[in-house]
Write an enzyme that holds these catalytic residues in place. Structure first.
Site, short mmCIF file in Angstrom:
data_model
loop_
_atom_site.label_atom_id
_atom_site.label_comp_id
_atom_site.label_asym_id
_atom_site.label_seq_id
_atom_site.Cartn_x
_atom_site.Cartn_y
_atom_site.Cartn_z
N ASN A 1 31.68 37.27 39.72
CA ASN A 1 30.66 38.31 39.87
C ASN A 1 30.87 39.46 38.88
O ASN A 1 30.29 40.53 39.02
CB ASN A 1 30.67 38.86 41.31
CG ASN A 1 32.01 39.49 41.68
OD1 ASN A 1 32.91 39.58 40.85
ND2 ASN A 1 32.13 39.93 42.92
N GLU B 1 35.00 45.49 42.44
CA GLU B 1 33.84 44.64 42.70
C GLU B 1 32.57 45.34 42.23
O GLU B 1 32.58 46.55 41.96
CB GLU B 1 33.75 44.35 44.21
CG GLU B 1 34.96 43.61 44.80
CD GLU B 1 35.09 42.16 44.31
OE1 GLU B 1 34.16 41.64 43.65
OE2 GLU B 1 36.12 41.55 44.60
N ASP C 1 46.99 45.17 39.95
CA ASP C 1 46.67 45.25 41.38
C ASP C 1 47.68 44.52 42.25
O ASP C 1 48.52 43.77 41.76
CB ASP C 1 45.24 44.70 41.64
CG ASP C 1 44.92 43.43 40.86
OD1 ASP C 1 45.86 42.75 40.43
OD2 ASP C 1 43.73 43.13 40.69
N HIS D 1 33.76 41.05 38.31
CA HIS D 1 34.78 42.05 38.65
C HIS D 1 35.94 42.03 37.66
O HIS D 1 36.22 41.00 37.05
CB HIS D 1 35.26 41.92 40.11
CG HIS D 1 36.13 40.74 40.41
ND1 HIS D 1 35.91 39.91 41.49
CD2 HIS D 1 37.23 40.23 39.80
CE1 HIS D 1 36.84 38.97 41.52
NE2 HIS D 1 37.66 39.14 40.52
C1 F6R Z 1 43.99 39.72 38.80
C2 F6R Z 1 42.70 40.39 38.91
C3 F6R Z 1 41.39 39.67 39.02
C4 F6R Z 1 41.33 38.34 38.26
C5 F6R Z 1 39.97 37.67 38.45
C6 F6R Z 1 39.93 36.30 37.80
O1 F6R Z 1 45.06 40.64 38.74
O2 F6R Z 1 42.72 41.57 38.97
O3 F6R Z 1 40.36 40.52 38.56
O4 F6R Z 1 41.58 38.56 36.90
O5 F6R Z 1 39.68 37.55 39.80
O6 F6R Z 1 40.80 35.45 38.49
P1 F6R Z 1 41.19 34.03 37.90
O7 F6R Z 1 41.89 34.27 36.61
O8 F6R Z 1 42.12 33.43 38.93
O9 F6R Z 1 39.91 33.28 37.73
#
Ligand code: F6R
Length: 233
Positions: free
Chosen positions: A128, A135, A62, A130
């Site tokens: 959550n 989401e 992303d 995701h």
């Molecule tokens: C990152 C992504 C997100 C993260 C998630 C966890 O490219 O797509 O889904 O993997 O938000 O973030 P962290 O690792 O910072 O807790």
């Protein structure tokens, strides 16, 4: 799901590195990559390793809409800083968050994923549940798409931006089906913050209300956890 509980993020990184090494030896050539804090130790270990990535293509999950690749808050910048400045990969791709036609760019990105085929997808998980920017409520059949970020995500991201109006409100993200098309998946989750989502992902119902629960239906997933993230299993 293969669940691996590790004593530290460094141990988790070494475990993942072993898996990646094995798959590369078996012919894997395409890595799907994630940003965020969860894979940082892995990128550090990968950068320091003797693994030859010169024949490897990487495709990221992303990118924010509206940020230039050289913007330190962009995911392009994150990847350069964490990995590409330290390790030579054959070629690397991230979604173009500056494209004039974002929908067309998302469709092109999905074609790129289909053309290459992802061998190993690295993931983190949100509190959550995701994965990517998908989401709760994102359809399981979603492909790369433009995402309107939720108020809570915008709020969480605002700490990285000087002014509220600078915080991106959209992102381009692989969809759930894009992620599920990877041949194998390695997901890192560390800290108590992730414990509930991890427990639901592994033991809860498979539901679009918790996007990561879809991984129960994937044939080759390794979940790497510390004790805190595993405490509700
Ligand atoms: C990152 C992504 C997100 C993260 C998630 C966890 O490219 O797509 O889904 O993997 O938000 O973030 P962290 O690792 O910072 O807790």
């Amino acid at each position: 799901m293969n669940i691996k509980i590790v004593a530290s993020q460094e141990d988790g990184a070494q475990y993942a590195l072993g898996l990646v090494k094995e798959k590369l030896a078996q012919g894997a050539r395409v890595l799907g990559l994630a940003t965020g804090s969860s894979p940082e130790a892995f990128y550090k270990a990968l950068a320091a390793s003797d693994l030859d990535l010169s024949q490897v293509t990487s495709i990221n999950l992303d990118e924010y809409v509206g940020l230039a690749p050289e913007d330190p808050r962009s995911y392009h910048y994150f990847m350069k800083d964490q990995l590409f400045d330290h390790k030579n990969v054959k070629e690397h791709f991230l979604p173009d968050g500056q494209a004039e036609n974002l929908e067309a760019a998302a469709a092109d990105y999905e074609d790129l994923i289909a053309d290459h085929g992802i061998d190993i997808q690295i993931l983190g998980i949100g509190r959550n549940g995701h994965i990517g920017f998908n989401e709760p409520g994102t359809p399981f059949n979603s492909r790369t798409h433009v995402v309107d970020l939720t108020p809570s995500t915008i709020e969480a991201n605002s700490r990285f931006f000087a002014r509220p109006e600078d915080v991106p409100t959209q992102a381009v993200s692989m969809g759930i089906a894009s992620i599920m098309s990877a041949k194998s998946i390695i997901l890192f989750a560390y800290s108590q913050d992730k414990a509930e989502a991890v427990s639901q992902m592994i033991n809860g119902p498979v539901t679009e209300a918790l996007p990561a629960s879809v991984l129960q239906e994937h044939p080759d997933v390794t979940v790497i956890l510390d004790q805190e993230a595993a405490c509700k299993l």
